[in-house]
Motif scaffolding. Structure first.
Motif, PDB file in Angstrom:
ATOM      1  N   ASP A   1      32.871  19.282  34.468  1.00  0.00           N
ATOM      2  CA  ASP A   1      33.688  19.890  35.882  1.00  0.00           C
ATOM      3  C   ASP A   1      33.172  19.382  37.240  1.00  0.00           C
ATOM      4  N   GLY A   2      32.019  18.799  36.970  1.00  0.00           N
ATOM      5  CA  GLY A   2      31.324  18.484  38.357  1.00  0.00           C
ATOM      6  C   GLY A   2      31.367  17.207  38.587  1.00  0.00           C
ATOM      7  N   THR A   3      30.148  16.712  39.311  1.00  0.00           N
ATOM      8  CA  THR A   3      29.954  15.610  39.778  1.00  0.00           C
ATOM      9  C   THR A   3      28.521  15.118  39.744  1.00  0.00           C
ATOM     10  N   ARG A   4      27.974  13.839  39.407  1.00  0.00           N
ATOM     11  CA  ARG A   4      26.578  13.556  39.483  1.00  0.00           C
ATOM     12  C   ARG A   4      26.863  12.452  40.717  1.00  0.00           C
ATOM     13  N   LEU A   5      26.250  12.864  41.873  1.00  0.00           N
ATOM     14  CA  LEU A   5      26.144  11.990  42.896  1.00  0.00           C
ATOM     15  C   LEU A   5      24.809  11.208  43.006  1.00  0.00           C
TER      16      LEU A   5
ATOM     17  N   VAL B   1      16.386   6.431  46.111  1.00  0.00           N
ATOM     18  CA  VAL B   1      17.487   6.628  45.088  1.00  0.00           C
ATOM     19  C   VAL B   1      17.508   8.193  44.949  1.00  0.00           C
ATOM     20  N   LEU B   2      18.641   8.884  45.460  1.00  0.00           N
ATOM     21  CA  LEU B   2      18.565  10.467  45.246  1.00  0.00           C
ATOM     22  C   LEU B   2      19.659  10.813  44.252  1.00  0.00           C
ATOM     23  N   VAL B   3      19.547  11.539  43.325  1.00  0.00           N
ATOM     24  CA  VAL B   3      20.564  12.155  42.360  1.00  0.00           C
ATOM     25  C   VAL B   3      20.585  13.365  42.283  1.00  0.00           C
TER      26      VAL B   3
ATOM     27  N   CYS C   1      20.039  17.422  53.424  1.00  0.00           N
ATOM     28  CA  CYS C   1      21.188  17.181  53.923  1.00  0.00           C
ATOM     29  C   CYS C   1      22.192  17.384  52.404  1.00  0.00           C
ATOM     30  N   LEU C   2      21.546  17.081  51.408  1.00  0.00           N
ATOM     31  CA  LEU C   2      22.375  17.311  50.200  1.00  0.00           C
ATOM     32  C   LEU C   2      22.434  18.655  49.815  1.00  0.00           C
ATOM     33  N   ASP C   3      21.449  19.427  50.014  1.00  0.00           N
ATOM     34  CA  ASP C   3      21.440  20.937  49.810  1.00  0.00           C
ATOM     35  C   ASP C   3      22.622  21.383  50.670  1.00  0.00           C
ATOM     36  N   VAL C   4      22.399  21.109  51.821  1.00  0.00           N
ATOM     37  CA  VAL C   4      23.488  21.681  52.938  1.00  0.00           C
ATOM     38  C   VAL C   4      25.122  21.121  52.223  1.00  0.00           C
ATOM     39  N   LEU C   5      25.012  19.915  51.654  1.00  0.00           N
ATOM     40  CA  LEU C   5      26.418  19.356  51.353  1.00  0.00           C
ATOM     41  C   LEU C   5      26.963  20.199  50.054  1.00  0.00           C
ATOM     42  N   GLU C   6      25.872  20.473  49.266  1.00  0.00           N
ATOM     43  CA  GLU C   6      26.201  21.274  48.032  1.00  0.00           C
ATOM     44  C   GLU C   6      27.006  22.831  48.581  1.00  0.00           C
ATOM     45  N   ARG C   7      26.428  23.296  49.440  1.00  0.00           N
ATOM     46  CA  ARG C   7      26.795  24.637  49.912  1.00  0.00           C
ATOM     47  C   ARG C   7      28.121  24.436  50.658  1.00  0.00           C
TER      48      ARG C   7
ATOM     49  N   GLY D   1      14.364  14.877  42.203  1.00  0.00           N
ATOM     50  CA  GLY D   1      15.595  14.112  42.238  1.00  0.00           C
ATOM     51  C   GLY D   1      15.806  12.880  42.923  1.00  0.00           C
ATOM     52  N   ALA D   2      14.582  12.517  43.495  1.00  0.00           N
ATOM     53  CA  ALA D   2      14.476  11.269  44.183  1.00  0.00           C
ATOM     54  C   ALA D   2      13.401  10.208  43.711  1.00  0.00           C
ATOM     55  N   GLU D   3      13.916   9.064  43.700  1.00  0.00           N
ATOM     56  CA  GLU D   3      12.770   8.112  43.394  1.00  0.00           C
ATOM     57  C   GLU D   3      12.968   6.775  44.346  1.00  0.00           C
TER      58      GLU D   3
END
Length: 175
Positions: free
Chosen positions: A111-115, A27-29, A136-142, A14-16
């Motif tokens: 119903d969600g979001t592409r960040l 860039v992280l998605v 950090c994004l894993d932790v954000l998701e939780r 998910g990163a490039e």
């Protein structure tokens, strides 16, 4: 009981990297199961940022203007006088963190979001940044899901798969 002890970062994905001479952009998605408004709150609210971000903010990031960001998990906190330069709630947030431009885009996805996060970062630090933001994004998701495991940054990240992630991103990008 938090699931912090069970958390391990998944494989590098998910990163490039976008390269423009010496200026590189990470860039992280991520696809999140929550609406943009809920994710926006986590990206801008100082109390929410303390749950997942690698910095603390002295005010909400949801308004243009000066803000102080302080790194967390470093031996000495680095305090950056920062400018929030663009806010289009709940879809676009841009600010400068130190020497780096940060751009967060939230797009509705079912119903969600592409960040999507764009982070201009020095080439020498790009794999470290990718590994750090991945966690950090894993932790954000939780956190957004109501299952917070607490911020994992700095030396703490070593126990949760950061070194492996850094190596995997380096391999993906031929660095």
């Amino acid at each position: 009981m938090s699931n912090r002890d069970e958390y391990r970062a998944g494989p590098a994905a998910g990163a490039e990297v976008h390269k423009d001479g010496d200026r590189w952009t990470l860039v992280l998605v991520r696809e999140l199961r929550h609406p943009p408004e809920k994710v926006w709150q986590a990206l801008t609210d100082p109390v929410s940022l303390r749950e997942w971000a690698p910095f603390d903010a002295d005010r909400s990031l949801a308004a243009v203007g000066p803000v102080r960001l302080s790194t967390v998990g470093t031996p000495t906190p680095q305090i950056s006088d920062t400018q929030v330069t663009r806010v289009e709630a709940p879809h676009l947030l841009e600010y400068r963190w130190g020497e780096n431009d940060m751009r967060w885009q939230l797009e509705p996805l079912g119903d969600g979001t592409r960040l999507t996060l764009w982070h201009n970062i020095d080439r020498a630090f790009i794999t470290m940044g990718a590994a750090g933001w991945h966690i950090c994004l894993d932790v954000l998701e939780r956190f957004v899901a109501g299952d917070p495991i607490g911020r994992i940054v700095g030396g703490d990240a070593m126990k949760f798969g950061w070194p492996r992630l850094k190596d995997e991103y380096a391999k993906q990008w031929g660095l």
